[in-house]
Design a protein around this motif. Structure first.
Motif, PDB file in Angstrom:
ATOM      1  N   LYS A 279       0.810  -1.215   0.000  1.00 33.44           N
ATOM      2  CA  LYS A 279       0.000   0.000   0.000  1.00 33.44           C
ATOM      3  C   LYS A 279       0.848   1.271   0.000  1.00 33.44           C
ATOM      4  O   LYS A 279       0.312   2.376  -0.052  1.00 33.44           O
ATOM      5  CB  LYS A 279      -0.945   0.004   1.202  1.00 33.44           C
ATOM      6  N   GLY A 280       2.166   1.105   0.063  1.00 29.59           N
ATOM      7  CA  GLY A 280       3.049   2.260   0.030  1.00 29.59           C
ATOM      8  C   GLY A 280       3.368   2.673  -1.392  1.00 29.59           C
ATOM      9  O   GLY A 280       2.741   2.248  -2.360  1.00 29.59           O
ATOM     10  N   ILE A 281       4.389   3.545  -1.532  1.00 24.93           N
ATOM     11  CA  ILE A 281       4.868   3.963  -2.853  1.00 24.93           C
ATOM     12  C   ILE A 281       6.126   3.160  -3.155  1.00 24.93           C
ATOM     13  O   ILE A 281       7.111   3.239  -2.418  1.00 24.93           O
ATOM     14  CB  ILE A 281       5.173   5.473  -2.858  1.00 24.93           C
TER      15      ILE A 281
ATOM     16  N   PRO B 221       7.453  -4.109  -3.782  1.00 22.13           N
ATOM     17  CA  PRO B 221       7.153  -3.406  -2.527  1.00 22.13           C
ATOM     18  C   PRO B 221       8.365  -3.306  -1.603  1.00 22.13           C
ATOM     19  O   PRO B 221       8.358  -2.531  -0.638  1.00 22.13           O
ATOM     20  CB  PRO B 221       6.045  -4.260  -1.897  1.00 22.13           C
ATOM     21  N   PHE B 222       9.412  -4.076  -1.917  1.00 23.33           N
ATOM     22  CA  PHE B 222      10.632  -4.015  -1.109  1.00 23.33           C
ATOM     23  C   PHE B 222      11.369  -2.697  -1.337  1.00 23.33           C
ATOM     24  O   PHE B 222      12.065  -2.215  -0.456  1.00 23.33           O
ATOM     25  CB  PHE B 222      11.541  -5.192  -1.479  1.00 23.33           C
ATOM     26  N   TYR B 223      11.193  -2.085  -2.526  1.00 27.30           N
ATOM     27  CA  TYR B 223      11.895  -0.845  -2.862  1.00 27.30           C
ATOM     28  C   TYR B 223      10.945   0.344  -2.661  1.00 27.30           C
ATOM     29  O   TYR B 223      10.342   0.855  -3.609  1.00 27.30           O
ATOM     30  CB  TYR B 223      12.406  -0.896  -4.307  1.00 27.30           C
ATOM     31  N   LEU B 224      10.816   0.766  -1.421  1.00 24.21           N
ATOM     32  CA  LEU B 224       9.922   1.872  -1.077  1.00 24.21           C
ATOM     33  C   LEU B 224      10.562   3.214  -1.442  1.00 24.21           C
ATOM     34  O   LEU B 224      11.778   3.384  -1.348  1.00 24.21           O
ATOM     35  CB  LEU B 224       9.599   1.847   0.412  1.00 24.21           C
ATOM     36  N   LEU B 225       9.723   4.167  -1.845  1.00 26.89           N
ATOM     37  CA  LEU B 225      10.184   5.482  -2.267  1.00 26.89           C
ATOM     38  C   LEU B 225       9.709   6.561  -1.306  1.00 26.89           C
ATOM     39  O   LEU B 225       8.668   6.428  -0.653  1.00 26.89           O
ATOM     40  CB  LEU B 225       9.658   5.799  -3.670  1.00 26.89           C
ATOM     41  N   ARG B 226      10.481   7.637  -1.255  1.00 17.47           N
ATOM     42  CA  ARG B 226      10.050   8.811  -0.497  1.00 17.47           C
ATOM     43  C   ARG B 226       9.748   9.990  -1.427  1.00 17.47           C
ATOM     44  O   ARG B 226       9.235  11.017  -0.992  1.00 17.47           O
ATOM     45  CB  ARG B 226      11.109   9.219   0.516  1.00 17.47           C
ATOM     46  N   PHE B 227      10.078   9.838  -2.719  1.00 14.29           N
ATOM     47  CA  PHE B 227       9.811  10.894  -3.708  1.00 14.29           C
ATOM     48  C   PHE B 227       9.627  10.267  -5.079  1.00 14.29           C
ATOM     49  O   PHE B 227      10.327   9.309  -5.452  1.00 14.29           O
ATOM     50  CB  PHE B 227      10.979  11.881  -3.757  1.00 14.29           C
ATOM     51  N   SER B 228       8.668  10.813  -5.845  1.00 13.12           N
ATOM     52  CA  SER B 228       8.521  10.433  -7.250  1.00 13.12           C
ATOM     53  C   SER B 228       7.969  11.624  -8.026  1.00 13.12           C
ATOM     54  O   SER B 228       7.205  12.435  -7.486  1.00 13.12           O
ATOM     55  CB  SER B 228       7.594   9.217  -7.416  1.00 13.12           C
ATOM     56  N   GLU B 229       8.381  11.724  -9.290  1.00 13.97           N
ATOM     57  CA  GLU B 229       7.876  12.784 -10.159  1.00 13.97           C
ATOM     58  C   GLU B 229       7.798  12.234 -11.583  1.00 13.97           C
ATOM     59  O   GLU B 229       8.783  11.731 -12.130  1.00 13.97           O
ATOM     60  CB  GLU B 229       8.783  14.009 -10.115  1.00 13.97           C
ATOM     61  N   MET B 230       6.611  12.327 -12.199  1.00 14.66           N
ATOM     62  CA  MET B 230       6.381  11.832 -13.551  1.00 14.66           C
ATOM     63  C   MET B 230       6.085  13.024 -14.461  1.00 14.66           C
ATOM     64  O   MET B 230       5.291  13.906 -14.107  1.00 14.66           O
ATOM     65  CB  MET B 230       5.205  10.849 -13.564  1.00 14.66           C
ATOM     66  N   LYS B 231       6.734  13.060 -15.649  1.00 16.21           N
ATOM     67  CA  LYS B 231       6.575  14.199 -16.543  1.00 16.21           C
ATOM     68  C   LYS B 231       6.781  13.750 -17.996  1.00 16.21           C
ATOM     69  O   LYS B 231       7.438  12.735 -18.257  1.00 16.21           O
ATOM     70  CB  LYS B 231       7.548  15.310 -16.183  1.00 16.21           C
ATOM     71  N   PHE B 232       6.230  14.515 -18.935  1.00 16.58           N
ATOM     72  CA  PHE B 232       6.352  14.180 -20.351  1.00 16.58           C
ATOM     73  C   PHE B 232       6.685  15.441 -21.158  1.00 16.58           C
ATOM     74  O   PHE B 232       6.485  16.576 -20.701  1.00 16.58           O
ATOM     75  CB  PHE B 232       5.065  13.531 -20.875  1.00 16.58           C
ATOM     76  N   ARG B 233       7.146  15.238 -22.374  1.00 11.74           N
ATOM     77  CA  ARG B 233       7.425  16.324 -23.315  1.00 11.74           C
ATOM     78  C   ARG B 233       7.472  15.739 -24.730  1.00 11.74           C
ATOM     79  O   ARG B 233       7.464  14.515 -24.906  1.00 11.74           O
ATOM     80  CB  ARG B 233       8.747  17.010 -22.981  1.00 11.74           C
ATOM     81  N   LYS B 234       7.543  16.610 -25.710  1.00 13.99           N
ATOM     82  CA  LYS B 234       7.725  16.140 -27.095  1.00 13.99           C
ATOM     83  C   LYS B 234       9.032  15.375 -27.211  1.00 13.99           C
ATOM     84  O   LYS B 234      10.050  15.806 -26.667  1.00 13.99           O
ATOM     85  CB  LYS B 234       7.735  17.321 -28.066  1.00 13.99           C
ATOM     86  N   ARG B 235       8.957  14.243 -27.896  1.00 19.46           N
ATOM     87  CA  ARG B 235      10.163  13.432 -28.024  1.00 19.46           C
ATOM     88  C   ARG B 235      11.219  14.193 -28.852  1.00 19.46           C
ATOM     89  O   ARG B 235      10.947  14.712 -29.928  1.00 19.46           O
ATOM     90  CB  ARG B 235       9.818  12.092 -28.691  1.00 19.46           C
ATOM     91  N   LEU B 236      12.447  14.239 -28.325  1.00 22.31           N
ATOM     92  CA  LEU B 236      13.536  14.969 -28.983  1.00 22.31           C
ATOM     93  C   LEU B 236      14.100  14.160 -30.148  1.00 22.31           C
ATOM     94  O   LEU B 236      14.103  12.950 -30.124  1.00 22.31           O
ATOM     95  CB  LEU B 236      14.642  15.277 -27.966  1.00 22.31           C
TER      96      LEU B 236
END
Length: 394
Positions: free
Chosen positions: A372-374, A379-394
């Motif tokens: 139930k975490g991030i 689930p063994f590799y828990l995160l304290r930060f995540s950021e998802m972003k997109f742009r036009k492919r270069l």
């Protein structure tokens, strides 16, 4: 009303006076017995009835058939001295006895005062318990008020951003017009930002079929022009939401944030987009996962995920497994299992297939551990930060 201290002192005095009276009676009795013995030991001394005038008014001469007067002339002086002493003692006894009777007369009133004080103390204790309970209830109410204040501050901040945007457009009509017509973060100018921080800022974009929308543009990472659509960093925004919230979007543009599925679809559909995920583990390890192809389907297909072309330094690819999966929320079960809603089991909204085979859960609970975490890839590799972003492919 007398206090408990006063009543206690009075009781102690009464006990003390009683002891004194008892002592005086013992002294008188001993003196009379002593006189009788001395009279018997002397020739010419005989016993007679006591003179009532020598007795205390509270005594009966018939009860003490001991002579109070000796007829012996030789003992006259001693008799007179003893008589005076007995008179003094009898007078003192009379005074003390009178005081004793007055004290006993007050005993009923004093007992009533003690009972009244006891009742009053019990009442005060009950009032104190009631006051304590009311204070605890007030603390709980204040805590709830704090949560409401946070929500109001969030709304105020959003209104401030919109107000700043209107003022900016009025002051710079040409720049405002250019800003409104942009459909992604590519080519946006810093001077048109509604708010800025170290990595980028908040901008108004004109999203097709949605209209003017506030988004966060990242200008510093890997060449910039990224449109951020998900961020987890504080844990102060609840991501265990319903379908409507995930479609519309929620959160703080500069904090924990979800842009919205419909905006994602309109900005990526039919375009060549790439996607990047930045992560920090609970142990402080920085990971990057990048995908050369990223697109979100329409609402009619429950915003199906199209992603491929992984590269990066993370512990494996934790997102491609979810490719071609529809989005699920706690009240919208679109996963591959008919009997289980993975979104409810994992307390998040995500592109789930089979719950146990999921390889990421970036919209989980930042404050929990396990499934139930991030987490990423496991689930063994828990995160304290995540950021998802997109742009036009270069």
């Amino acid at each position: 009303m007398p206090t408990l201290t006063t009543l206690t002192t009075t009781a102690e005095m009464r006990i003390s006076n009683g002891i004194i009276v008892s002592c005086i009676l013992a002294i008188i009795s001993a003196a009379v017995q002593h006189e009788e013995m001395r009279c018997k030991a002397r020739p010419g001394c005989h016993l007679a009835k006591c003179d009532p005038g020598l007795m205390s008014p509270s005594l009966n001469a018939n009860e003490y058939p001991v002579t109070c007067v000796r007829t012996s002339v030789q003992d006259g002086e001693e008799y007179n001295e003893l008589k005076r002493e007995m008179q003094v003692l009898q007078a003192a006894f009379a005074l003390l006895n009178d005081k004793k009777m007055r004290l006993e007369g007050n005993d009923a009133a004093q007992s009533k005062d003690i009972r009244s004080l006891t009742t009053r103390m019990s009442t005060l204790e009950n009032e104190n318990k009631k006051t304590t309970s009311e204070m605890e209830a007030l603390k709980t109410q204040l805590s709830k008020s704090d949560e409401s204040n946070k929500a109001l501050l969030k709304e105020l901040n959003d209104l401030r951003i919109k107000t700043n945007d209107l003022e900016s457009r009025l002051a710079k009509p040409n720049t405002a017009l250019q800003m409104i017509t942009r459909r992604n973060c590519d080519g946006t100018q810093l001077e048109s930002a509604l708010a800025l921080n170290d990595s980028g800022g908040v901008f108004n974009l004109d999203i097709p079929k949605i209209g003017i929308t506030n988004v966060f543009c990242d200008f510093t990472d890997d060449g910039g022009n990224w449109t951020v659509f998900q961020r987890r960093m504080n844990g102060d925004v609840d991501f265990y939401r319903n379908w409507k919230d995930y479609v519309k979007g929620f959160g703080d543009l500069q904090g924990d944030y979800w842009m919205g599925l419909e905006a994602l679809h309109q900005m990526t559909n039919g375009r060549n987009m790439e996607m990047k995920i930045k992560m920090i583990t609970k142990k402080g390890i920085h990971w990057i996962s990048k995908y050369s192809n990223f697109r979100i389907g329409p609402a009619s297909d429950n915003y199906r995920l199209n992603v491929s072309g992984y590269s990066g330094n993370a512990t494996g690819d934790g997102f491609s497994h979810h490719n071609n999966r529809q989005f699920s929320a706690k009240d919208a079960d679109h996963d591959a299992l008919s009997s289980v809603n993975c979104a409810s089991d994992l307390e998040a909204g995500w592109w789930y297939g089979f719950c146990s085979l999921a390889t990421s859960n970036l919209n989980g609970n930042l404050n929990k551990t396990g499934v139930k975490g991030i987490w990423w890839n496991s689930p063994f590799y828990l995160l304290r930060f995540s950021e998802m972003k997109f742009r036009k492919r270069l």
